[in-house]
Write a protein that holds these residues in place. Structure first.
Motif, mmCIF file in Angstrom:
data_model
loop_
_atom_site.group_PDB
_atom_site.id
_atom_site.type_symbol
_atom_site.label_atom_id
_atom_site.label_comp_id
_atom_site.label_asym_id
_atom_site.label_seq_id
_atom_site.Cartn_x
_atom_site.Cartn_y
_atom_site.Cartn_z
ATOM 1 N N GLY A 1 0.812 -1.207 0.000
ATOM 2 C CA GLY A 1 0.000 0.000 0.000
ATOM 3 C C GLY A 1 0.842 1.253 0.000
ATOM 4 O O GLY A 1 2.057 1.201 -0.196
ATOM 5 N N LEU A 2 0.169 2.330 0.281
ATOM 6 C CA LEU A 2 0.787 3.650 0.267
ATOM 7 C C LEU A 2 2.026 3.699 1.148
ATOM 8 O O LEU A 2 3.031 4.297 0.789
ATOM 9 N N THR A 3 1.960 3.091 2.319
ATOM 10 C CA THR A 3 3.103 3.100 3.224
ATOM 11 C C THR A 3 3.711 1.713 3.321
ATOM 12 O O THR A 3 4.341 1.367 4.309
ATOM 13 N N GLY A 4 3.496 0.921 2.291
ATOM 14 C CA GLY A 4 4.116 -0.392 2.219
ATOM 15 C C GLY A 4 4.719 -0.543 0.842
ATOM 16 O O GLY A 4 5.189 0.424 0.260
ATOM 17 N N LYS A 5 4.679 -1.773 0.343
ATOM 18 C CA LYS A 5 5.261 -1.979 -0.988
ATOM 19 C C LYS A 5 4.228 -1.700 -2.071
ATOM 20 O O LYS A 5 3.025 -1.811 -1.843
ATOM 21 N N ILE A 6 4.720 -1.346 -3.235
ATOM 22 C CA ILE A 6 3.831 -1.121 -4.372
ATOM 23 C C ILE A 6 4.074 -2.230 -5.369
ATOM 24 O O ILE A 6 5.204 -2.452 -5.803
ATOM 25 N N VAL A 7 3.034 -2.984 -5.666
ATOM 26 C CA VAL A 7 3.192 -4.148 -6.531
ATOM 27 C C VAL A 7 2.273 -4.027 -7.745
ATOM 28 O O VAL A 7 1.262 -3.326 -7.709
ATOM 29 N N ALA A 8 2.648 -4.708 -8.815
ATOM 30 C CA ALA A 8 1.815 -4.702 -10.023
ATOM 31 C C ALA A 8 1.921 -6.065 -10.702
ATOM 32 O O ALA A 8 2.389 -6.177 -11.824
ATOM 33 N N PRO A 9 1.489 -7.128 -10.007
ATOM 34 C CA PRO A 9 1.645 -8.475 -10.571
ATOM 35 C C PRO A 9 0.621 -8.746 -11.676
ATOM 36 O O PRO A 9 -0.283 -7.953 -11.901
ATOM 37 N N GLY B 1 -1.349 0.556 -3.411
ATOM 38 C CA GLY B 1 -0.185 -0.305 -3.578
ATOM 39 C C GLY B 1 -0.404 -1.461 -4.527
ATOM 40 O O GLY B 1 0.539 -2.219 -4.787
ATOM 41 N N MET B 2 -1.632 -1.616 -5.045
ATOM 42 C CA MET B 2 -1.875 -2.785 -5.888
ATOM 43 C C MET B 2 -2.779 -2.534 -7.082
ATOM 44 O O MET B 2 -3.056 -3.454 -7.859
ATOM 45 N N SER B 3 -3.225 -1.279 -7.260
ATOM 46 C CA SER B 3 -4.187 -1.027 -8.343
ATOM 47 C C SER B 3 -3.556 -1.203 -9.717
ATOM 48 O O SER B 3 -4.270 -1.326 -10.710
ATOM 49 N N GLY B 4 -2.226 -1.239 -9.776
ATOM 50 C CA GLY B 4 -1.568 -1.463 -11.057
ATOM 51 C C GLY B 4 -1.547 -2.934 -11.462
ATOM 52 O O GLY B 4 -1.052 -3.283 -12.539
ATOM 53 N N SER B 5 -2.083 -3.809 -10.618
ATOM 54 C CA SER B 5 -2.109 -5.240 -10.940
ATOM 55 C C SER B 5 -2.940 -5.459 -12.200
ATOM 56 O O SER B 5 -3.963 -4.815 -12.401
ATOM 57 N N LYS B 6 -2.501 -6.410 -13.036
ATOM 58 C CA LYS B 6 -3.214 -6.628 -14.305
ATOM 59 C C LYS B 6 -4.605 -7.222 -14.055
ATOM 60 O O LYS B 6 -5.561 -6.898 -14.730
ATOM 61 N N TYR B 7 -4.685 -8.134 -13.097
ATOM 62 C CA TYR B 7 -5.947 -8.824 -12.861
ATOM 63 C C TYR B 7 -6.147 -8.970 -11.356
ATOM 64 O O TYR B 7 -5.247 -9.434 -10.656
ATOM 65 N N ILE B 8 -7.316 -8.542 -10.867
ATOM 66 C CA ILE B 8 -7.522 -8.547 -9.412
ATOM 67 C C ILE B 8 -8.687 -9.464 -9.047
ATOM 68 O O ILE B 8 -9.775 -9.373 -9.633
#
Ligand SMILES: Cc1cc2nc3c(=O)[nH]c(=O)nc-3n(C[C@H](O)[C@H](O)[C@H](O)COP(=O)(O)OP(=O)(O)OC[C@H]3O[C@@H](n4cnc5c(N)ncnc54)[C@H](O)[C@@H]3O)c2cc1C
Ligand SMILES: Nc1ncnc2c1ncn2[C@@H]1O[C@H](COP(=O)(O)O)[C@@H](O)[C@H]1O
Lengths: 327, 264
Positions: free
Chosen positions: A255-263, A280-287
């Motif tokens: 998240g914002l104050t954690g890691k930013i991931v985009a799996p 921190g995760m909205s860039g993920s391709k599929y949720i």
């Protein structure tokens, strides 16, 4: 001639990827304004990295190679950085948005009486100023901020800018900076250091991330998420609440104050979908979201959802995927 | 030992995106949506201070805020949790301060509070998410500063500070005075105010200081200008997995993921 100064960070004895991205950003601004791009490189035994900074976009590299810079101490680094800034007198100073910048950027800003925008994700180079875009209110809004002081400082989120080159033919000037740090004592003494071992793969590099939140209830339940992650060669993440409850270590926080991931695929299990987590995760391709509350905000940013108690879903999901993937 | 904890009241950060309202003209969040709350990281900072006080009753903890009319509430909460004193820096001119201005005003307020040995800030305030007031304040006061701290112990005249690092944690020994920026951890989960605490807090006098009281004569000019605030949009459409019960939905989910060729 005003200029742009980029703070260079080092990762695994090489110029870090975020630094390359910052140089890319600096080159884009310079393409419009024609101003020079410099890099500040601090450390011990790092002089050999100057050419790769030039190839990555720096016109000149201010390098301070000194034994006393071997271990990172913000106040010692700050003294050198402030000296370099006084020589270069840049209009803009860009920091890769990493841990070191959390203390270097504001403290340097104070010393230079410059304004600082943190966690910038975009910019617009106008004739009068550069305007920076930054998520605010837990990423529920975006602010465009202009810095009114003659020196503008900015920390930029990694993976939001395109790196430049590298161009092996580029030539640049290397300036050796004398460290005036004999009377600067480190503020802290490191008594102990604990490094976590990376279990399967790092969160940022994982193709699949399986995350849990408060809905998991306890640390034992995370075992099911670990099982699913292992099956998919993924990594386990968590919300701030799951960290606070001691279900997982802080290094799992996304998240914002954690890691930013985009799996490729992100599983959100027992997670409400607070904007600070989504950041921190909205860039993920599929949720994929599993949540017992049909109105949970996480569903509004998911591709597929299951409304149910995760305990009724995960065991069968793991079993089915194991069968399907074994083929 | 005297600890000062800097706390801020913010618009509830848990308001879902769909309900969140922005005042586009004032270029900030609509202020009266939901109940404003104590910034969660400042809650952790108060907890860290109170844990030190739990072990050593001679420690005095002061909560300090720069804020408008409603922000008295977070000071009362801090007192109810167990802080000894509160300081309220309140002036119409403080309402539009940027990070640098806020740090400058807090530094003046801390001088009003006497000697501070340990100053705690939250890692970041959940309104502008700047994460810089703490470090600016340390510079303002010319003292040492540690980011990502989550636990503190006294060791003679020095402090042992646990902090997060990129790949784990570190224990640092540091002299006082020092400023710590506090991050969340399972070791500093904030306590709830007790009923007795709430009663005592309600009766407590909270001294306020205006710009004039702090000898701030000229307007503090902002270094950061917000030009525009916009709302981002997500365009995903969720497909819910059907099924009689959980296992059936799970079967459908597995089939869907395989069909989409998402998993290797
Ligand atoms: C400045 C700031 C920074 C922050 N940074 C971060 C950050 O980096 N990362 C982060 O994650 N948060 C962050 N937060 C906190 C964030 O606002 C939320 O508090 C947090 O993300 C909520 O976590 P959660 O979804 O686990 O918990 P909750 O919001 O409590 O949600 C739990 C969910 O689980 C569901 N549930 C319960 N039981 C079950 C069950 N048996 N099966 C299925 N579902 C179930 C519930 O329906 C609910 O939706 C930050 C906050 C602030 C103010
Ligand atoms: N108005 C304020 N009053 C008191 N403390 C503040 C104020 N603004 C920021 N702080 C402190 O500085 C920290 C970081 O804030 P920020 O830099 O705005 O993200 C907060 O968690 C508080 O501890």
């Amino acid at each position: 001639m005003p200029g742009i100064l980029v703070y260079a960070s080092i990762f695994c004895d090489a110029v870090s990827m975020p630094t390359r991205e910052m140089l890319g950003m600096a080159r884009t601004i310079a393409a419009k304004t024609g101003e020079p791009v410099s890099a500040a490189l601090l450390g011990s035994g790092i002089s050999s990295l100057t050419q790769s900074l030039v190839e990555a976009g720096a016109d000149s590299v201010y390098v301070c190679d000194n034994d006393k810079l071997g271990e990172f101490h913000a106040n010692v680094y700050l003294k050198v950085l402030a000296d370099i800034a006084a020589t270069v007198n840049p209009r803009i100073i860009i920091f890769p948005g990493e841990t070191a910048a959390m203390e270097l950027a504001p403290r340097l800003a104070h010393r230079l009486k410059g304004g600082l925008v943190t966690d910038c994700i975009g910019f617009e180079a106008r004739d009068d100023a550069v305007v920076f875009t930054k998520p605010v209110y837990g990423s529920k809004a975006l602010a465009r901020m202009r810095i009114a002081s003659p020196t503008a400082l900015v920390t930029v989120r990694p993976r939001t800018q395109e790196p430049f080159g590298p161009d092996a033919a580029r030539k640049g000037a290397v300036v050796n900076v004398q460290a005036a740090i004999d009377d600067v004592r480190p503020e802290t003494l490191t008594v102990e250091r604990v490094e976590e071992e990376v279990v399967e793969c790092t969160l940022e590099a994982a193709n699949v991330v399986v995350s849990g939140g408060r809905g998991m209830k306890d640390a034992e339940s995370f075992q099911q998420l670990r099982e699913l992650a292992a099956l998919l060669n993924g990594a386990v993440g968590a919300t701030r609440v799951a960290v606070d409850q001691g279900m997982v270590p802080p290094s799992c926080q996304i998240g914002l104050t954690g890691k930013i991931v985009a799996p490729e695929v992100y599983f959100a299990v027992g997670i409400s979908g607070a904007s600070q987590h989504i950041a921190g995760m909205s860039g993920s391709k599929y949720i994929v979201a599993i949540n017992s509350d049909p109105d949970a905000p996480i569903f509004s940013i998911s591709n597929v959802g299951v409304v149910d108690d995760y305990r009724n879903v995960l065991p069968t999901l793991i079993e089915e995927l194991r069968k399907a993937l074994a083929k | 030992m005297h600890i000062v904890v800097c706390i801020k009241q913010i618009v509830d950060p848990e308001i879902p995106s769909a309900d969140f309202k922005v005042d586009f003209k004032a270029k900030r969040a609509v202020q009266d949506q939901g109940e404003p709350v104590l910034n969660p990281y400042d809650d952790n900072a108060i907890e860290v201070a109170l844990q030190l006080k739990d072990r050593d009753k001679d420690i005095k903890v002061t909560a300090l805020t720069v804020g408008g009319e409603t922000s008295q509430k977070v000071l009362r909460r801090a007192l109810a949790m167990g802080c000894d004193e509160a300081i309220w820096l309140k002036d119409p001119s403080f309402e539009t301060l940027d990070s640098a201005g806020t740090a400058a005003v807090i530094a003046r307020g801390i001088r009003q509070a006497g000697v501070a040995d340990l100053i705690l800030c939250g890692r970041q305030a959940g309104d502008w998410d700047m994460g810089q007031v703490g470090a600016l304040l340390a510079e303002e006061l010319r003292i040492a500063c540690i980011p990502l701290a989550y636990n503190v112990e006294k060791k003679g005249d020095t402090l042992l500070v646990k902090r997060e690092t990129d790949n784990g944690m570190a224990v640092l020994e540091v002299g006082i005075p020092v400023l710590l920026n506090i991050t969340n951890s399972s070791s500093n989960l904030p306590r709830y105010p007790s009923v007795k605490g709430v009663l005592m807090a309600g009766r407590k006098q909270i001294p306020t200081f205006s710009a004039r009281d702090l000898s701030i004569d000229s307007e503090i000019s902002n270094l950061i200008v917000v030009e525009e605030l916009t709302l981002p949009s997500y365009d995903r459409h969720v497909v819910f997995m059907e099924g009689e019960d959980g296992p059936e939905k799970a079967v459908n989910l597995a089939a869907h993921l395989i069909k989409m060729n998402l998993l290797k």
